[in-house]
Design a protein around this motif. Structure first.
Motif, PDB file in Angstrom:
ATOM      1  N   PRO A  90       0.828  -1.211   0.000  1.00 20.25           N
ATOM      2  CA  PRO A  90       0.000   0.000   0.000  1.00 20.25           C
ATOM      3  C   PRO A  90       0.861   1.260   0.000  1.00 20.25           C
ATOM      4  CG  PRO A  90      -0.005  -1.015   2.166  1.00 20.25           C
ATOM      5  CD  PRO A  90       0.738  -1.952   1.271  1.00 20.25           C
ATOM      6  N   ASP A  94      -2.618   2.128   6.984  1.00 16.71           N
ATOM      7  CA  ASP A  94      -3.751   2.592   7.789  1.00 16.71           C
ATOM      8  C   ASP A  94      -3.249   3.519   8.891  1.00 16.71           C
ATOM      9  OD1 ASP A  94      -5.952   1.673  10.232  1.00 16.71           O
ATOM     10  OD2 ASP A  94      -6.683   2.256   8.262  1.00 16.71           O
ATOM     11  N   ARG A 111      -7.335   3.782   0.834  1.00 16.81           N
ATOM     12  CA  ARG A 111      -6.147   2.951   0.572  1.00 16.81           C
ATOM     13  C   ARG A 111      -6.328   2.107  -0.663  1.00 16.81           C
ATOM     14  NH1 ARG A 111      -5.191  -0.870   3.837  1.00 16.81           N
ATOM     15  NH2 ARG A 111      -6.908  -0.624   5.281  1.00 16.81           N
TER      16      ARG A 111
END
Lengths: 524, 258
Positions: A90, A94, A111
């Motif tokens: 990613p 997060d 994301r």
């Protein structure tokens, strides 16, 4: 979801990508990737789209050909994401997004929307859209239906990659994770060989397998594109929506599960370490550095996955590939080709960019009372130490299954190929480590994005391997064995290259110190 | 006794960017030396040149009376460094990293184990044996980096912002150790932004401003008297006033929307 935040994050993502181009290496990589992507997209949309659709419709097998092509694109995306690490890590974690005023749903969505717009997935989208719009252009299906099916398939493809990646992460985080994953990967490779005879004997089972295949997203989308009756089209689209919803829910659930922590608190220092025992073989001067580098190799989550699976996978591929070939020594020729990369591929992720994993610790090498040549020697010796047993194990494992003729010439050739390849590619890996280092996150367990030079070297090694796999059988075992003496000569040449690399590399290491510091610590 | 550190016309350039320009400095042996400057003044670059991390563009560095460059491994054995970004090998455990440092600096195995155990105990890092350094907090990492700098009992200790992120108890202990080192005749060369620490610990102070130009050097005891220090026709009573006045650092007024 508030769209303006998503747009801001997307803008940031591409600004970060462009920022990598501030370095010379980054600009080269971005231009090459950018130019390649544009050319490939154009070619793919032209050929993969209308051309494939025309061919499929003319042959009267629109649905079958569309299914096979979409499945190929699907697997290509999974391979690119899970094996090569493209478009899977990613851009924003997060944790990084928590600093912004976003809800958990917005963070999840942000994301993955940003993830969908990675180059690999844009390419896959072009493939899927090209084919779908090709069918629509021929009037086989309507534009809206084709577009919907392609987008649903593409999203499902992405979600499958993400879910699989998440599952692998969780497995790797457990104590016996690497071993479990090795077993699963080996079983996966064995599955076609095990299933094929059973399917051939049992028609009912074959029918069920075909039905199962037809329910999978690529074939479901193919049914829609090929202009199925309205009822079937609606059912297929609903099935695709079901796949999408189910995988999205699975992904959300998976991401909510914290990775098991393996840290043991309250433990006392353990002094009789096997790492230092092994490193003592390097001599008293190199031993501390050797121990440190050995720890990095053995503790690398990616190595712990690759290293134990390399030998059995290579042997399995060698045995399977040679099945049914007329040359009785086909198996030998295949393992001769594959063994050339065994001592490198298993550890390539580290060997090609060894200093990148040190991160901020890299500067410590220049503060220590040790000349650069000593550091480089330690860095070079550890992968040799780990590669050599792997080569011998691969040869031993293959011999355990080999029933054909085996003589001294073949043993010499196997050893020469294994060790020669190891010296060549590890030597080249030292150069990529010195000339194109890049900081890498040590604890990434799977699919770490590699620097361009490392990826190029890895591809080069694969090309050599595939070239030998194709070329040696073309020469024939008689010719190859008749020239067995070439192999030890190649070994000597690669050893010479390796030793020269150590010598020249020590000078380069000292001279490029500040440049490497900048590349590793600042990224340019 | 020769000076512990002698810097003569040191310059460091990165392409067209001048990071340090014509810096000359002498640090006597057994001195606790504070090296101050605003952000980006060239403090870390100077320490980099003094410790062999960076190669000066021009000028000379002498440590303990001998010429020094990045190839001088013998001299490197006699200095300890706590770099700006700590330079930890984060996949290692604390005791592994400290043992690695000790062995690289030539300590034998029994001494290594004893000192590592003592350091871990003193710095309250016992019980973290199976935790890689990457999982340590910022303060714990600094403690490990400090331990790595002192484990081989160096004659000169270079510390780049050692006290930031460490709790008061840890800071107090480190200060106590540093004072002890100096009392034993060793030299400590420290950069920090905490001026109170400098006033309490240091014997001499140098202030630089970008690009690494020395703007003041003197004894800290000069501030102990009632008389202000006069520099460039300006009077300064405290180190903070001197620092802000000479370095050109100004604090911004309050922002209307804040």
């Amino acid at each position: 979801m508030r769209i303006r935040f998503l747009v801001c994050l997307l803008g940031l993502r591409y600004r970060l990508l462009w920022a990598q181009a501030r370095s010379r290496a980054g600009r080269v990589a971005l231009v090459i990737v950018g130019v390649m992507l544009v050319c490939l997209l154009t070619a793919v949309l032209a050929l993969g789209g209308l051309g494939a659709a025309v061919a499929a419709v003319r042959l009267g097998k629109g649905e079958l050909i569309a299914g096979v092509m979409l499945s190929t694109f699907f697997m290509f995306a999974l391979f690119g994401a899970l094996i090569l690490g493209a478009g899977i890590n990613p851009a924003f974690s997060d944790t990084a997004l928590r600093r912004y005023p976003l809800s958990s749903f917005e963070r999840f969505g942000a994301r993955h929307v940003v993830g969908l717009l990675e180059p690999l997935w844009i390419f896959v989208l072009a493939l899927d859209l090209g084919l779908a719009l090709g069918f629509a252009a021929l009037g086989v299906s309507s534009w809206w239906v084709a577009l919907t099916a392609a987008l649903l398939l593409f999203s499902t493809n992405y979600l499958v990659a993400r879910v699989l990646w998440g599952v692998v992460e969780h497995i790797m985080a457990t104590r016996n994770g690497p071993l479990l994953l090795m077993v699963l990967v080996t079983l996966l490779f064995q599955l076609p060989g095990l299933l094929a005879p059973a399917l051939a004997r049992n028609r009912a089972l074959l029918g069920n397998a075909r039905l199962g295949l037809w329910l999978l997203p690529p074939f479901t989308a193919a049914r829609v594109l090929a202009g199925a009756p309205a009822f079937v089209t609606i059912a297929s689209l609903l099935l695709l929506i079901g796949w999408f919803a189910g995988l999205a829910a699975a992904l959300a659930l998976l991401e909510r599960q914290p990775l098991p922590s393996r840290t043991v608190t309250g433990a006392e220092a353990h002094w009789d370490s096997s790492y230092d025992g092994v490193a003592a073989a390097f001599g008293p001067v190199l031993a501390p550095l050797g121990g440190k580098i050995l720890r990095y190799y053995v503790r690398s989550p990616q190595l712990r996955l690759n290293y134990p699976t390399t030998a059995p996978l290579m042997v399995f591929v060698a045995i399977t590939f040679a099945r049914g070939r007329p040359d009785p020594l086909a198996g030998f020729l295949t393992i001769l080709a594959l063994i050339s990369v065994v001592g490198f591929l298993s550890m390539g992720i580290m060997t090609m960019n060894v200093f990148g994993f040190d991160g901020a610790g890299f500067r410590r090498y220049f503060l220590l009372p040790a000349p650069p040549g000593l550091v480089l020697r330690a860095v070079a010796l550890v992968p040799l130490l780990l590669g050599a047993p792997l080569i011998l194990l691969s040869i031993g494992l293959w011999l355990a299954f080999w029933r054909g003729h085996f003589d001294t010439r073949m043993a010499v050739m196997l050893l020469s190929s294994g060790f020669g390849g190891m010296f060549l590619f590890q030597g080249l890996g030292l150069w990529t480590s010195l000339l194109a280092p890049r900081v890498m996150e040590f604890k990434v367990k799977f699919c770490a994005k590699q620097p361009f030079a490392s990826a190029a070297l890895m591809m080069g090694a694969m090309l050599v391997m595939f070239g030998l796999v194709a070329g040696l059988p073309a020469l024939g075992s008689k010719v190859v064995l008749g020239h067995w003496w070439v192999a030890p000569l190649i070994l000597l040449a690669t050893l010479g290259f390796y030793l020269l690399t150590l010598r020249a590399g020590a000078r380069v290491f000292g001279a490029r110190r500040e440049r490497m510091l900048s590349m590793i610590e600042r990224g340019y | 006794m020769p000076n512990a550190i002698e810097i003569s016309h040191l310059s460091k350039q990165y392409g067209k960017v001048v990071a340090v320009e014509d810096l000359s400095l002498r640090v006597p042996s057994g001195c606790f030396f504070g090296f101050l400057g605003p952000n980006g003044a060239g403090k870390s670059t100077t320490i980099g040149c003094l410790t062999g991390l960076l190669e000066p563009t021009r000028g000379e560095v002498r440590l303990l009376g001998e010429a020094f460059n990045s190839d001088c491994t013998a001299l490197k054995r006699r200095i300890g460094v706590m770099p700006e970004n700590l330079g930890l090998f984060e996949a290692l455990y604390a005791h592994e990293f400290l043992a690695f440092q000790a062995r690289m600096y030539g300590l034998d195995e029994p001494t290594t184990r004893r000192r590592v155990n003592e350091l871990l105990q003193a710095l309250e890092l016992t019980g973290q044996a199976k935790k890689p350094l990457a999982e340590f907090s910022a303060g714990m990492r600094k403690r490990v980096a400090f331990a790595a700098a002192v484990i081989h009992t160096p004659e000169i200790l270079f510390l780049d912002e050692p006290f930031e992120s460490i709790d008061p108890a840890g800071v107090a202990m480190m200060k106590q150790w540093l004072r002890h080192l100096v009392s034993e005749g060793r030299t400590v060369f420290i950069t920090t932004h905490v001026l109170e620490t400098v006033e309490r610990l240091c014997d001499r102070v140098a202030i630089i401003k970008s690009p690494g130009k020395l703007i003041w050097e003197g004894d800290i005891s000069a501030f102990a008297c009632d008389q202000p220090i006069s520099v460039n026709c300006q009077n300064f009573r405290t180190l903070e006033e001197l620092f802000l006045g000479l370095s050109g650092e100004r604090y911004a007024g309050t922002l209307a929307w804040l």
